[in-house]
Scaffold this motif. Structure first.
Motif, mmCIF file in Angstrom:
data_model
loop_
_atom_site.group_PDB
_atom_site.id
_atom_site.type_symbol
_atom_site.label_atom_id
_atom_site.label_comp_id
_atom_site.label_asym_id
_atom_site.label_seq_id
_atom_site.Cartn_x
_atom_site.Cartn_y
_atom_site.Cartn_z
ATOM 1 N N PRO A 151 -3.784 6.888 -7.410
ATOM 2 C CA PRO A 151 -2.745 6.954 -6.380
ATOM 3 C C PRO A 151 -3.256 6.427 -5.038
ATOM 4 O O PRO A 151 -4.405 6.645 -4.663
ATOM 5 N N ILE A 152 -2.401 5.703 -4.338
ATOM 6 C CA ILE A 152 -2.676 5.281 -2.968
ATOM 7 C C ILE A 152 -1.813 6.149 -2.058
ATOM 8 O O ILE A 152 -0.600 6.272 -2.264
ATOM 9 N N TYR A 153 -2.428 6.738 -1.037
ATOM 10 C CA TYR A 153 -1.727 7.676 -0.169
ATOM 11 C C TYR A 153 -1.278 6.995 1.116
ATOM 12 O O TYR A 153 -2.039 6.250 1.748
ATOM 13 N N ILE A 154 -0.006 7.262 1.486
ATOM 14 C CA ILE A 154 0.504 6.814 2.788
ATOM 15 C C ILE A 154 1.187 8.003 3.461
ATOM 16 O O ILE A 154 1.514 9.012 2.810
ATOM 17 N N SER A 155 1.400 7.884 4.765
ATOM 18 C CA SER A 155 2.025 8.978 5.514
ATOM 19 C C SER A 155 3.486 9.148 5.113
ATOM 20 O O SER A 155 4.102 8.226 4.563
ATOM 21 N N LYS A 156 4.037 10.337 5.416
ATOM 22 C CA LYS A 156 5.430 10.636 5.045
ATOM 23 C C LYS A 156 6.409 9.646 5.667
ATOM 24 O O LYS A 156 7.441 9.325 5.087
ATOM 25 N N ASP A 157 6.063 9.171 6.891
ATOM 26 C CA ASP A 157 6.965 8.221 7.547
ATOM 27 C C ASP A 157 6.711 6.774 7.110
ATOM 28 O O ASP A 157 7.276 5.828 7.662
ATOM 29 N N LYS A 158 5.811 6.607 6.149
ATOM 30 C CA LYS A 158 5.533 5.298 5.535
ATOM 31 C C LYS A 158 4.998 4.265 6.540
ATOM 32 O O LYS A 158 5.263 3.073 6.423
ATOM 33 N N THR A 159 4.201 4.741 7.490
ATOM 34 C CA THR A 159 3.675 3.818 8.493
ATOM 35 C C THR A 159 2.155 3.731 8.489
ATOM 36 O O THR A 159 1.596 2.820 9.104
ATOM 37 N N HIS A 160 1.461 4.673 7.836
ATOM 38 C CA HIS A 160 0.005 4.694 7.870
ATOM 39 C C HIS A 160 -0.588 4.885 6.472
ATOM 40 O O HIS A 160 -0.009 5.590 5.644
ATOM 41 N N PHE A 161 -1.744 4.272 6.260
ATOM 42 C CA PHE A 161 -2.503 4.528 5.040
ATOM 43 C C PHE A 161 -3.278 5.826 5.205
ATOM 44 O O PHE A 161 -3.793 6.123 6.294
ATOM 45 N N CYS A 162 -3.374 6.573 4.133
ATOM 46 C CA CYS A 162 -4.073 7.862 4.170
ATOM 47 C C CYS A 162 -5.122 7.969 3.068
ATOM 48 O O CYS A 162 -5.411 9.064 2.562
ATOM 49 N N GLY A 163 -5.685 6.841 2.654
ATOM 50 C CA GLY A 163 -6.734 6.863 1.645
ATOM 51 C C GLY A 163 -6.207 6.645 0.239
ATOM 52 O O GLY A 163 -5.093 6.152 0.034
ATOM 53 N N ALA A 164 -6.997 7.069 -0.740
ATOM 54 C CA ALA A 164 -6.621 6.896 -2.152
ATOM 55 C C ALA A 164 -7.198 8.035 -2.973
ATOM 56 O O ALA A 164 -8.291 8.547 -2.662
ATOM 57 N N GLY A 165 -6.471 8.443 -3.992
ATOM 58 C CA GLY A 165 -6.953 9.491 -4.884
ATOM 59 C C GLY A 165 -7.932 8.938 -5.905
ATOM 60 O O GLY A 165 -8.156 7.726 -5.991
ATOM 61 N N GLU A 166 -8.499 9.841 -6.693
ATOM 62 C CA GLU A 166 -9.442 9.426 -7.717
ATOM 63 C C GLU A 166 -8.712 8.762 -8.881
ATOM 64 O O GLU A 166 -7.498 8.944 -9.058
ATOM 65 N N VAL A 167 -9.456 8.008 -9.668
ATOM 66 C CA VAL A 167 -8.889 7.359 -10.853
ATOM 67 C C VAL A 167 -8.384 8.423 -11.816
ATOM 68 O O VAL A 167 -9.059 9.426 -12.079
ATOM 69 N N VAL A 168 -7.184 8.200 -12.336
ATOM 70 C CA VAL A 168 -6.603 9.128 -13.310
ATOM 71 C C VAL A 168 -6.990 8.652 -14.704
ATOM 72 O O VAL A 168 -6.573 7.564 -15.125
ATOM 73 N N PRO A 169 -7.796 9.418 -15.428
ATOM 74 C CA PRO A 169 -8.275 8.970 -16.747
ATOM 75 C C PRO A 169 -7.133 8.724 -17.726
ATOM 76 O O PRO A 169 -6.046 9.311 -17.609
ATOM 77 N N VAL A 170 -7.400 7.858 -18.678
ATOM 78 C CA VAL A 170 -6.432 7.596 -19.741
ATOM 79 C C VAL A 170 -6.156 8.895 -20.488
ATOM 80 O O VAL A 170 -7.077 9.657 -20.810
ATOM 81 N N GLY A 171 -4.887 9.164 -20.766
ATOM 82 C CA GLY A 171 -4.511 10.384 -21.473
ATOM 83 C C GLY A 171 -4.072 11.498 -20.547
ATOM 84 O O GLY A 171 -3.483 12.487 -20.996
ATOM 85 N N VAL A 172 -4.367 11.352 -19.240
ATOM 86 C CA VAL A 172 -3.954 12.360 -18.261
ATOM 87 C C VAL A 172 -2.642 11.926 -17.627
ATOM 88 O O VAL A 172 -2.527 10.812 -17.122
ATOM 89 N N ASP A 173 -1.656 12.835 -17.664
ATOM 90 C CA ASP A 173 -0.350 12.549 -17.081
ATOM 91 C C ASP A 173 -0.480 12.491 -15.563
ATOM 92 O O ASP A 173 -1.004 13.405 -14.933
ATOM 93 N N ARG A 174 -0.029 11.394 -14.962
ATOM 94 C CA ARG A 174 -0.157 11.234 -13.509
ATOM 95 C C ARG A 174 0.588 12.316 -12.749
ATOM 96 O O ARG A 174 0.255 12.649 -11.607
ATOM 97 N N ASN A 175 1.650 12.872 -13.392
ATOM 98 C CA ASN A 175 2.455 13.892 -12.721
ATOM 99 C C ASN A 175 1.726 15.228 -12.610
ATOM 100 O O ASN A 175 2.181 16.118 -11.893
ATOM 101 N N THR A 176 0.598 15.346 -13.301
ATOM 102 C CA THR A 176 -0.169 16.602 -13.242
ATOM 103 C C THR A 176 -1.249 16.543 -12.172
ATOM 104 O O THR A 176 -1.960 17.527 -11.947
ATOM 105 N N VAL A 177 -1.401 15.367 -11.527
ATOM 106 C CA VAL A 177 -2.444 15.196 -10.514
ATOM 107 C C VAL A 177 -2.008 15.853 -9.208
ATOM 108 O O VAL A 177 -0.878 15.658 -8.735
ATOM 109 N N ALA A 178 -2.894 16.642 -8.615
ATOM 110 C CA ALA A 178 -2.599 17.317 -7.351
ATOM 111 C C ALA A 178 -2.605 16.297 -6.218
ATOM 112 O O ALA A 178 -3.541 15.503 -6.085
ATOM 113 N N ILE A 179 -1.544 16.339 -5.411
ATOM 114 C CA ILE A 179 -1.400 15.409 -4.300
ATOM 115 C C ILE A 179 -1.553 16.179 -2.986
ATOM 116 O O ILE A 179 -0.946 17.241 -2.808
#
Length: 736
Positions: free
Chosen positions: A309-337
């Motif tokens: 995941p790539i993180y941006i601000s709620k107002d969609k104006t700033h970058f806020c970093g990136a999350g770790e790689v989600v391994p194959v087999g792991v549902d992206r919807n289970t990743v804590a944001i």
């Protein structure tokens, strides 16, 4: 070979079996794989500067130079000669004979000044034209510039059997079992020498050819340059076509590009006609593409490390970093944001999972440099997407081609690309109007010197072929040893005028006359070597006059040339005007097309032909010296132009007047010096070490230890011992 080995293994006698195996192995190693042809001995060389004496090998001036005689006696200007092959004796007038050297015999060259044109007295740039058999000229150049040439461009004989210029097309021997043998043998010997001249780290050999020999030439180049990368281009040189009897009309020729070392094709700003069918982006603005990969290999499973995941601000104006790689087999919807951010995954419009262009680490580096941005302008939708500029655009930004004017709120760079010129590498099928050999070869040459040469290359065809490899080498050394009409030097001067470069060109051509002229001259009683004959040879009658005229900016009669460079071509432009309505017949406002003249090279249209070029050129004839006279120092004056060329052709070629030799030559304007009398070394040393412009020195001495002692006291890095250096390196022909 496998079948032969099977049969050998059936032999019961072990000793016999091993002996036969060994002999077969020897034979297999001797077999020549690849292009096979008869090895012809090159033409003999006429030594017009060497007097005929008893023991000389000679030929008749008005006969084939390969018909060799040996002089047995000379009485009252009559020479008694024996034919080297038939052993028959004959009597000839000495004046009708010319000394010759056969292949394998040592000969010692020098350069005889013929003429020069100086159109830039404040420039050290000097081109050279050498009148010579190119085989011997290449051997001379091997001594002067081994491993130093950046580009060789040649247009060799096409082996069509034509007789308009002997130099171009008389390389088929009727006795050949294989009609290409003599041509291939001629090319092989010259290309072997050319290879020694090319810079092994980064250089290119460009060879043009037509369909008669392109297959054989390609095989020959592959054999001689096994480590190089080779590509063939097809180029249209006559869109109207040239009749070939009952065959298809010929409209094109082929160019082999042999790339040595790290040599590569440069991206250039080209007109749209170069695009052809190549799927090259024509945008002249920085293109922000989607960071999500498309096409093959674009699924999550294809590159698991590029799904995060790539993180941006709620107002969609700033970058806020990136999350770790989600391994194959792991549902992206289970990743804590993290709170207060939006997580953007590489998800396609149809909901399937894709992947990013880069790994997490590379993306963060990309975003930190300002090469990534947040976009909310996606087909009217409110979702944010991540866009980036490709590595190609990044390089243009970092090289300064694209100006950076600021930074956006999200940290992405803001560019000013109004003045950016698109650059790209074209395909290998060239249909370029300016490469027409009739319009920009024959007609252009006729404007300069009249109708003196058939089938010259288009100036722009040569200009473009070379430019792809020396555009980023402003000091390149370029060689053409099949110079013909001199198009290559003309093109190099045009390149220099275009970008302010200081590229230097060496051209080599013999001085053959056309077949028609030869018949007329013989009918009038003239022979090769006579001034009347030599005046109409290609070097004196075509190559040098073209060089002088193009540099001075005037035709052969001294009239200023009237056109600009840039190759104006007819095209059509859409403008507003009146058209007739086909239904009512009334005149209405509409779009019409107007014929206009548009330059193919806008970057050249400001260069007036009448201005000529800020360049200088020297014309030499290759001659040959007596070894003993050289060793005794009797012919230093003749060797001076060779030393000038060896040191880079800086400034006007120096010359010595008749009379005794000075003890030394200090030539700061030529960047070299010569110690002729070693007894004056202390004075020489003082002058050299006090002169920053001297870069190379020659020391005349028979003592190697004395030479080493002297150079140890000089602040000069490059030095040569004469005449040992000359004699050791100029045994051109021995063992070749």
């Amino acid at each position: 070979m496998a079948a032969i080995n099977d049969l050998i293994n059936q032999i019961d006698d072990l000793e016999l079996r091993e002996r036969i195996k060994a002999e077969v192995d020897k034979l297999s190693k001797q077999k020549k794989f690849g292009l096979v042809f008869e090895d012809h001995v090159p033409e003999c060389t006429a030594l017009y500067d060497v007097p005929v004496h008893v023991g000389s090998k000679v030929a008749l001036k008005d006969k084939k130079i390969n018909d060799v005689y040996v002089v047995k006696a000379i009485n009252d200007n009559q020479a008694t000669c024996v034919n080297a092959q038939t052993k028959e004796t004959a009597e000839f007038n000495v004046d009708s004979l010319v000394s010759i050297a056969e292949f394998g015999e040592a000969i010692y060259p020098y350069l005889k000044p013929i003429d020069s044109i100086e159109n830039a007295t404040d420039s050290s740039l000097w081109h050279t034209l050498i009148e010579a058999d190119n085989y011997h000229a290449l051997q001379l150049l091997e001594y002067l510039y081994a491993g130093k040439v950046d580009c060789i461009y040649i247009d060799p004989p096409y082996n069509t059997g034509a007789k308009d210029w002997k130099y171009n097309n008389d390389y088929v021997d009727s006795s050949d079992a294989y009609r290409h043998s003599k041509w291939l043998s001629m090319m092989e010997k010259r290309l072997k020498l050319a290879k020694k001249l090319l810079n092994p780290a980064d250089s290119v050999l460009i060879v043009t050819i037509d369909e008669k020999e392109y297959l054989h030439l390609g095989c020959l180049l592959e054999e001689l340059f096994p480590d190089a990368r080779m590509q063939m281009v097809s180029s249209v040189i006559n869109s109207k076509g040239v009749s070939r009897g009952s065959e298809f009309f010929r409209v094109n020729e082929y160019l082999f590009f042999v790339k040595i070392g790290d040599c590569s094709v440069s991206e250039l700003p080209l007109q749209d006609q170069w695009l052809g069918n190549i799927k090259t982006s024509t945008t002249k603005q920085v293109r922000w593409g989607s960071l999500m990969r498309s096409g093959s290999g674009s699924d999550r499973k294809d590159s698991p490390g590029c799904f995060y995941p790539i993180y941006i601000s709620k107002d969609k104006t700033h970058f806020c970093g990136a999350g770790e790689v989600v391994p194959v087999g792991v549902d992206r919807n289970t990743v804590a944001i993290p709170k207060d951010v939006i997580a953007i995954f590489p998800i396609r419009e149809n909901g399937t999972e894709g992947r990013w262009q880069y790994s997490r680490e590379k993306y963060l580096n990309l975003q930190a440099k300002g090469y990534a941005r947040i976009s909310t302008q996606t087909k009217g939708k409110k979702e944010a997407t991540i866009r980036y500029i490709s590595e190609g655009w990044q390089k243009r930004v970092e090289s300064g081609e694209i100006k950076v004017t600021g930074t956006a709120v999200d940290g992405s760079l803001i560019f000013d690309d109004k003045e950016y010129e698109q650059k790209y590498i074209p395909g290998n099928q060239w249909w370029i109007a300016s490469h027409d050999a009739t319009e920009f070869g024959s007609k252009l040459l006729t404007k300069l010197i009249g109708k003196r040469f058939t089938f010259p290359k288009s100036l722009y065809a040569v200009h473009d072929s070379i430019r792809f490899f020396v555009a980023n080498k402003p000091n390149a050394l370029i060689l053409d040893f099949f110079a013909g009409s001199g198009t290559t030097l003309h093109a190099v001067n045009l390149l220099n005028a275009e970008d302010g470069g200081h590229r230097r060109c060496i051209m080599v051509t013999n001085n053959e006359v056309s077949d028609e002229e030869a018949k007329k001259l013989k009918k009038d009683g003239f022979k090769p070597g006579d001034p009347e004959w030599e005046r109409l040879g290609i070097a004196h009658y075509v190559t040098w006059p073209r060089t002088v005229c193009s540099i001075k900016g005037e035709d052969i009669n001294g009239n200023p040339l009237k056109e600009n460079y840039g190759c104006p071509m007819e095209t059509y432009s859409e403008i507003d005007g009146e058209v007739t309505d086909p239904e009512t017949g009334k005149k209405i406002r509409g779009k019409v097309y107007k014929k206009i003249k548009k330059p193919t090279y806008p970057e050249l249209e400001h260069i007036n032909m009448s201005d000529g070029f800020k360049a200088n050129a020297a014309f030499f004839k290759l001659g040959f010296l007596d070894k003993n006279a050289v060793a005794l120092g009797r012919q230093f004056k003749e060797l001076l132009p060779v030393l000038w060329m060896k040191t880079g052709c800086v400034g006007l070629c120096p010359k010595l007047e008749e009379g005794s030799l000075p003890s030394m030559l200090i030539l700061p304007q030529n960047a070299f010096a010569v110690l002729i009398d070693e007894h004056t070394f202390p004075e020489f040393m003082a002058k050299i070490n006090d002169e920053d412009r001297i870069k190379q020195v020659f020391i005349v001495t028979d003592s190697t230890s004395g030479y080493r002692e002297m150079i140890s006291h000089l602040s000069i890095k490059k030095s040569y011992q004469l005449y040992r250096d000359y004699l050791d390196n100029f045994r051109i022909n021995t063992g070749r």
